[in-house]
Scaffold this active site. Structure first.
Site, short mmCIF file in Angstrom:
data_model
loop_
_atom_site.label_atom_id
_atom_site.label_comp_id
_atom_site.label_asym_id
_atom_site.label_seq_id
_atom_site.Cartn_x
_atom_site.Cartn_y
_atom_site.Cartn_z
N GLU A 277 27.47 55.18 31.72
CA GLU A 277 28.36 53.93 32.26
C GLU A 277 28.12 52.92 31.37
O GLU A 277 26.83 52.28 31.30
CB GLU A 277 27.55 53.87 33.72
N CYS A 314 27.14 45.97 36.80
CA CYS A 314 28.27 46.51 35.97
C CYS A 314 29.57 46.25 36.89
O CYS A 314 30.59 46.38 36.10
CB CYS A 314 28.21 48.04 36.07
#
Lengths: 536, 536
Positions: A277, A314
């Site tokens: 990720e 994120c």
């Protein structure tokens, strides 16, 4: 003593500075690193000496040995194991809060919440194990009288891939680190885990590593089911990903780091999946009706999401895309005021703070600064920044399309709805995309949802992307480069599927079939029998 | 005129030799190739001129344009489309049998069966679409009163990845080619498909391409949903895999070809998944009890599987691993007699026949030849071969661990059960592993199943691997290098998942939700609501 006071206690006396390899405490022989308290630049004890390729080999060998046993443990036994890890982590909350706040500069409330989220994730996967659908059980019954050829009895279930390497993330010292979502889902799947701790929070990592190791001992799991290593990503990390006994990788971090692991994994004699990720700027779309109704409120709330945790998520909203006009100006003015009023908070590490400052400087030349948080002499502080630009400039600028990790965001002013679409079409893959819409925005919103489905893993309405609910329906994933594999998620119960693969059993005698596929469904799990889901 | 007679009719007058790009017939401007009848070396008309990068770009652009519409068609509409393709293929059976037998040298019965399998695969996926679980619908309901934070409404479904490139396989001119399993599962998922036809059966490919194109027209699907290109793998194939509009790849073929596509896809600015089914030698384990009871019968039946279709199956049994002794000798003697008695049959292409002969020659120096089929002057014939060796030699020989594509197999004689395990541990990943066992073999069989789960995608008992049932529980896949992605299958209904990814919808207004996630479950599909499967 309150938790807040404990957070000031910077050395937990029991920390050893050692790695944990299959239950053994092992002192590294490489470079020794210390955590730094980013709020004070104070060096935290003890030292954590990096491991070597030999430590990787030892952990991987132990994991491979453990896999033979661990993969055949029952769902119920693994559920108890995960619950025990969760209990141990909850029991260590005071030590974890004390150490993690010191190592990360994150506030007590945030770390306290993250401890609960981490144990909650483990318990979600224990529930998934007990429910049993993770087996992916399918049975096609024999048709001995079928012509021209009889159909054999064919059954399918999913089995674990093998030992998994997990890379701790800097920005979630608990929820995406040693016992975070990757570890929880891999252990649930039946995969031993070898964690490379992040150097930014080695003490927190040691505490969590001990919580797992204690759970292994008390539930009788094989020692090699878990190891915790310290080391550099380029050396120890690559050694781990290229060890032939490692069969999958979970990573949360930078695009360059994730890309290096993906390439290393693809270059192995036996390539393996990497779930990295990486990079996302999480566009926000305030539509005209919503702006007209509440532009100033939206601007202020946006800054709340932008500056949460120094923007080190994120899912931090790094981009606002909207049709230009007075209502957007009101949004920008309110956001600018809110940004200017924020107190800078420390970032996770000196390097991250330096990168943030550098990224903001780069934007400074390419877009218009409309607000910065006040200057401060505090070390490693994140001075929130808000920029604006027009869509044409954005579309022509590589710089402005990059992610700045931290509380910086860019408002892209578009001429009209078509230019909103043009800017959206240019975006890379995203973890999230957020729409603020009123009833009057229905047509524009419907149009956007169709575009955003192809760009993002999660579409939110009238909220902010920084909260990621841990549940069955969550997708924390998305098209490249937000992740290296859009077919899955790193948060939520679907994450277990990353570490499984299907196996078919054809005419296998009843006494050799896995229990999940046995006649009479002794586990009482959902199975697809001749195409129909049933618990019979 | 019977079907057998039609098979002799080598030119179907309607063939044009043209590509099909989004419904348009396009004449290639590259090298012109002809199919060769491998049974006669006769060159078949018409010529098929290869396409260029411009044709790839045109097909990919049309696919991307079609995707915007096709991905939003209903499951029911796509099911009707797939059924219509199936009907069209069934209606063309005579032409297909005539052309495919000529292009491949495969017998009429085999091709007739393969036509039925191909239309059956399409109908399996139409049933999958109508059943609806493919949506992967999950709903976590809002908890507005939860503390400290309310839980939003979060819903998840799967959406198609985008246009898919499919590479036709030489050995299944129908079932793994233009409208084969990859195409069927991609179209079912909502992905347009661009096929690179295999040069070995261009006419069959054209006929099937027309069947799909006619179905597109009659069901009102967008023209770019399907294109059919001719070209070389290294040029047109790589251009296709690296086109930014292509989002996934399905391939069945050689290890070198598959590896090249995997590397090309991984090197893209946006890497994409490649499902390459490559190399497998499909070990057979006749256990002592089974050998004692029926060694000669097993040996003969084994040769039936080995020589089916000139051994040109991905699941062809290229290896037999057993404990040495008189019963294994009986098995070998019976198999040798059966091999010697087989009549050589043509292989698919002159190149494949040459590679087979070369592979057998290489083995000839490394193992003991115990039987060959008779020599023949027929062109491109596969002279079946049976070799034996001992386990030590096998373990020390890279040559003997390679796949020979065609009817060649190697019996590895082991000292004892431990050496059977040692040889198994050395094997690369396999599509299948087959155990022949009697009740007295229970313990050895149980032990083997545990090992074989980690090596293969399908474990069979007391049968032969060359039949691959198309059903819900089938796995035609396995660890590398049998495939490039062990997490899935290329045969059976699970194959649809290769072309899907999950998207989460958070607090999305009811009138903007996809129907699969709507309140009240209007599609009446299985959904996971707050963790529990339900059709409510």
């Amino acid at each position: 003593m309150t938790t807040a006071q404990r957070a000031g206690s910077l050395t937990t006396p029991t920390l050893t500075g050692q790695m944990i390899i299959a239950g053994d405490h092992v002192t590294g022989t490489g470079t020794a690193v210390h955590a730094i308290n980013p709020a004070t630049d104070e060096r935290l004890q003890p030292a954590y000496a990096h491991g070597t390729a030999a430590d990787v080999a030892r952990a991987a060998a132990a994991a491979a040995e453990a896999f033979a046993i661990y993969r055949n443990t029952s769902s119920a036994a693994r559920a108890t194991f995960l619950d025990t890890i969760a209990d141990n982590i909850d029991a260590a909350v005071d030590d974890l809060v004390a150490r993690a706040t010191a190592e990360t500069g994150l506030p007590v409330a945030r770390i306290t919440g993250e401890v609960g989220r981490t144990s909650g994730q483990l318990r979600l996967f224990s529930a998934v194990l007990r429910e049993g659908s993770w087996n992916g059980a399918r049975i096609d019954t024999a048709l001995p009288d079928r012509t021209p050829l009889p159909r054999p009895d064919i059954r399918q279930r999913k089995i674990p891939l093998g030992p998994v390497a997990v890379f701790g993330a800097s920005n979630f010292p608990l929820a995406f680190s040693v016992a975070g979502g990757d570890t929880a889902s891999a252990l649930a799947a039946g995969c031993p885990v070898v964690v490379k701790a992040h150097d930014a929070h080695p003490g927190t990592s040691e505490l969590v590593g001990r919580a797992i190791t204690a759970a292994i001992a008390s539930t009788g799991m094989p020692a090699g089911t878990f190891s915790l290593l310290y080391g550099s990503g380029r050396e120890l990390g690559i050694a781990l990903v290229t060890d032939p006994r490692i069969k999958a990788v979970g990573f949360t971090g930078s695009r360059s780091g994730g890309t290096a692991l993906v390439q290393a994994a693809a270059s192995r004699p036996e390539p393996i999946p990497v779930y990295a990720e990486m990079s996302s700027i999480n566009p926000i779309y305030p539509l005209p009706g919503a702006l007209k109704a509440r532009a100033a409120d939206l601007g202020r709330a946006f800054v709340g999401s932008l500056t949460l945790g120094s923007g080190q998520f994120c899912t931090n909203p790094g981009l606002v895309i909207a049709v230009d006009g007075p209502d957007l100006d009101t949004f920008i003015d309110a956001a600018a005021e809110a940004v200017s009023a924020t107190t800078p908070t420390p970032m996770l590490t000196p390097n991250i703070a330096k990168s943030f400052a550098g990224g903001v400087d780069e934007f400074d030349g390419a877009a218009t600064v409309v607000a910065r948080a006040a200057e401060t002499s505090a070390p490693n502080a994140c001075r929130a920044a808000l920029f604006t630009t027009d869509a044409d400039t954005f579309l022509g600028s590589e710089t402005l399309q990059q992610e700045i990790f931290g509380s910086s965001s860019l408002v892209v002013k578009c001429r009209d709805a078509q230019q909103v679409r043009d800017v959206t079409a240019k975006l890379e893959g995203q973890l999230t995309a957020t729409v603020h819409a009123d009833d009057t925005d229905h047509d524009a919103a419907a149009d956007l949802v169709g575009l955003l489905e192809l760009k993002a893993g999660r579409i939110l309405f009238n909220g902010w992307p920084t909260g990621v609910e841990v549940c069955h329906a969550m997708v924390h994933g998305g098209p490249y480069p937000s992740t290296s594999d859009s077919r899955t998620t790193s948060v939520g119960s679907l994450a277990i599927e990353r570490f499984l693969r299907p196996v078919a059993y054809q005419n296998v005698p009843a006494d050799l079939l896995p229990t999940a596929l046995a006649d009479g469904n002794p586990k009482q799990i959902w199975r697809r029998v001749d195409g129909e889901l049933t618990r019979d």
